[in-house]
Design a protein around this motif. Structure first.
Motif, mmCIF file in Angstrom:
data_model
loop_
_atom_site.group_PDB
_atom_site.id
_atom_site.type_symbol
_atom_site.label_atom_id
_atom_site.label_comp_id
_atom_site.label_asym_id
_atom_site.label_seq_id
_atom_site.Cartn_x
_atom_site.Cartn_y
_atom_site.Cartn_z
ATOM 1 N N THR A 85 0.843 -1.415 0.022
ATOM 2 C CA THR A 85 0.081 0.005 -0.070
ATOM 3 C C THR A 85 1.014 1.335 0.036
ATOM 4 O OG1 THR A 85 -0.044 0.122 2.393
ATOM 5 C CG2 THR A 85 -1.887 -1.079 1.485
ATOM 6 N N LEU A 86 2.181 1.228 0.478
ATOM 7 C CA LEU A 86 3.096 2.506 0.618
ATOM 8 C C LEU A 86 3.455 2.715 -0.778
ATOM 9 C CD1 LEU A 86 4.841 1.861 3.660
ATOM 10 C CD2 LEU A 86 2.726 2.868 3.425
ATOM 11 N N ASP A 87 3.841 2.110 -1.607
ATOM 12 C CA ASP A 87 4.129 2.409 -2.732
ATOM 13 C C ASP A 87 3.354 1.944 -4.234
ATOM 14 O OD1 ASP A 87 6.645 3.119 -1.945
ATOM 15 O OD2 ASP A 87 7.122 0.856 -1.248
ATOM 16 N N SER A 88 2.316 1.273 -4.193
ATOM 17 C CA SER A 88 1.538 0.941 -5.090
ATOM 18 C C SER A 88 0.460 1.942 -5.712
ATOM 19 C CB SER A 88 0.483 -0.285 -4.765
ATOM 20 O OG SER A 88 0.982 -1.305 -4.681
ATOM 21 N N GLU A 89 0.240 2.004 -6.840
ATOM 22 C CA GLU A 89 -0.686 2.765 -7.538
ATOM 23 C C GLU A 89 -2.154 2.116 -7.413
ATOM 24 O OE1 GLU A 89 -0.208 5.879 -8.674
ATOM 25 O OE2 GLU A 89 2.087 5.732 -8.358
ATOM 26 N N GLU A 105 -2.874 5.935 8.911
ATOM 27 C CA GLU A 105 -1.568 5.451 9.104
ATOM 28 C C GLU A 105 -0.528 5.481 7.727
ATOM 29 O OE1 GLU A 105 2.167 3.180 11.443
ATOM 30 O OE2 GLU A 105 0.156 2.780 11.781
ATOM 31 N N ILE A 106 -1.215 4.452 6.698
ATOM 32 C CA ILE A 106 -0.935 4.135 5.343
ATOM 33 C C ILE A 106 -0.763 5.654 4.702
ATOM 34 C CG2 ILE A 106 -1.699 3.465 3.062
ATOM 35 C CD1 ILE A 106 -2.509 0.925 4.778
ATOM 36 N N ASN A 107 -2.124 6.292 4.855
ATOM 37 C CA ASN A 107 -1.809 7.705 3.993
ATOM 38 C C ASN A 107 -0.875 8.870 4.515
ATOM 39 O OD1 ASN A 107 -3.559 7.552 1.971
ATOM 40 N ND2 ASN A 107 -5.476 8.015 2.705
ATOM 41 N N GLN A 108 -0.536 8.598 5.902
ATOM 42 C CA GLN A 108 0.439 9.341 6.300
ATOM 43 C C GLN A 108 1.758 9.142 5.960
ATOM 44 O OE1 GLN A 108 0.494 12.215 8.142
ATOM 45 N NE2 GLN A 108 2.738 12.340 7.605
ATOM 46 N N LEU A 109 1.922 7.799 5.780
ATOM 47 C CA LEU A 109 3.375 7.258 5.431
ATOM 48 C C LEU A 109 3.408 7.627 3.902
ATOM 49 C CD1 LEU A 109 3.532 4.121 7.377
ATOM 50 C CD2 LEU A 109 5.029 5.869 7.663
ATOM 51 N N ARG A 110 2.310 7.459 3.110
ATOM 52 C CA ARG A 110 2.419 7.935 1.614
ATOM 53 C C ARG A 110 2.830 9.209 1.583
ATOM 54 N NH1 ARG A 110 0.252 4.251 -2.153
ATOM 55 N NH2 ARG A 110 -0.414 5.928 -3.587
ATOM 56 N N ARG A 111 2.290 10.362 2.333
ATOM 57 C CA ARG A 111 2.561 11.601 2.264
ATOM 58 C C ARG A 111 4.086 11.808 2.601
ATOM 59 N NH1 ARG A 111 -2.682 12.457 4.383
ATOM 60 N NH2 ARG A 111 -2.076 12.102 6.432
ATOM 61 N N ASP A 112 4.558 10.980 3.460
ATOM 62 C CA ASP A 112 5.976 11.246 3.999
ATOM 63 C C ASP A 112 6.841 11.054 2.559
ATOM 64 O OD1 ASP A 112 4.920 12.001 6.276
ATOM 65 O OD2 ASP A 112 5.656 10.039 7.488
ATOM 66 N N ARG A 115 3.843 10.430 -1.842
ATOM 67 C CA ARG A 115 2.916 9.629 -2.853
ATOM 68 C C ARG A 115 1.618 10.253 -2.439
ATOM 69 N NH1 ARG A 115 4.562 6.206 -6.123
ATOM 70 N NH2 ARG A 115 2.830 5.090 -5.881
ATOM 71 N N PRO A 116 0.604 10.235 -3.399
ATOM 72 C CA PRO A 116 -0.772 10.613 -3.254
ATOM 73 C C PRO A 116 -1.423 9.794 -2.256
ATOM 74 C CG PRO A 116 -0.618 9.578 -5.478
ATOM 75 C CD PRO A 116 0.842 9.665 -4.980
ATOM 76 N N CYS A 117 -2.296 10.563 -1.405
ATOM 77 C CA CYS A 117 -3.099 9.601 -0.507
ATOM 78 C C CYS A 117 -4.213 8.866 -1.397
ATOM 79 C CB CYS A 117 -3.750 10.700 0.296
ATOM 80 S SG CYS A 117 -2.564 11.249 1.797
ATOM 81 N N VAL A 118 -4.602 7.817 -0.555
ATOM 82 C CA VAL A 118 -5.663 7.165 -1.232
ATOM 83 C C VAL A 118 -7.038 7.351 -0.455
ATOM 84 C CG1 VAL A 118 -4.304 5.527 -2.110
ATOM 85 C CG2 VAL A 118 -5.205 5.035 -0.003
ATOM 86 N N GLU A 119 -8.196 7.237 -0.989
ATOM 87 C CA GLU A 119 -9.372 7.388 -0.513
ATOM 88 C C GLU A 119 -9.589 6.319 0.633
ATOM 89 O OE1 GLU A 119 -12.913 7.128 -3.267
ATOM 90 O OE2 GLU A 119 -11.763 8.443 -4.481
ATOM 91 N N ILE A 120 -10.118 6.420 1.825
ATOM 92 C CA ILE A 120 -10.287 5.390 2.680
ATOM 93 C C ILE A 120 -11.758 5.232 2.789
ATOM 94 C CG2 ILE A 120 -10.243 4.769 5.126
ATOM 95 C CD1 ILE A 120 -7.759 6.490 5.390
#
Length: 157
Positions: A85-89, A105-112, A115-120
């Motif tokens: 989830t951290l690197d996938s499109e 947490e996944i979206n925060q790590l993607r932001r870090d 990477r674009p956030c994903v819908e939850i």
């Protein structure tokens, strides 16, 4: 739409079925669903026994076939709570009330990682007959079955 969902799915109960069905519903007929299934080593942290990965995968495959979902799905072995989830499109993550904090947490790590956030998309946990969540732990304890029906231990004596 590309959707991801994950879990140990042992035993595969009505709450899991609802979660996975919602992922396919959101993805739509042209979308893809990635189902993360915890590895034996990662699932070992659970408080109850877990069936081997291959058995859990087989139960998942039977469910997917029974439901007749579009064939555009992948089962990915998870070695941690994030998987790919951290690197996938992908576009959306389907979670339960219980796993919503991991999605944040996944979206925060993607932001870090820039990477674009994903819908939850959070679903409500499916309730058993007694109004409490259907959970694998409750099933393993013998309180309920996979459909949330209370198990009457008195009638088994």
């Amino acid at each position: 739409m590309k959707v991801m969902v994950g879990g140990t799915f042992d035993p595969l109960h009505d709450g899991h079925r609802f979660l996975i069905s919602r992922a396919f519903e959101l993805a739509g007929p042209e979308g893809t669903v990635t189902i993360g299934l915890t590895s034996d080593q990662f699932a070992d942290r659970k408080s109850h026994p877990i069936h081997p990965y291959k058995e859990r995968e087989a139960a998942l495959l039977i469910f997917l076939e029974e439901k007749g979902f579009p064939r555009i799905w992948i089962i990915e072995e998870l070695h941690d709570r994030f998987g790919s989830t951290l690197d996938s499109e992908f576009d959306a993550l389907i979670v339960s009330e219980e796993t919503f904090p991991v999605a944040k947490e996944i979206n925060q790590l993607r932001r870090d990682k820039k990477r674009p956030c994903v819908e939850i998309h959070q679903i409500r946990c499916v309730l058993a007959e007694d109004g409490k969540w259907i959970s694998s732990t409750r099933i393993w304890r013998g309180e309920i079955d996979v459909h949330g029906h209370l198990i009457d231990h008195q009638s088994q004596i």
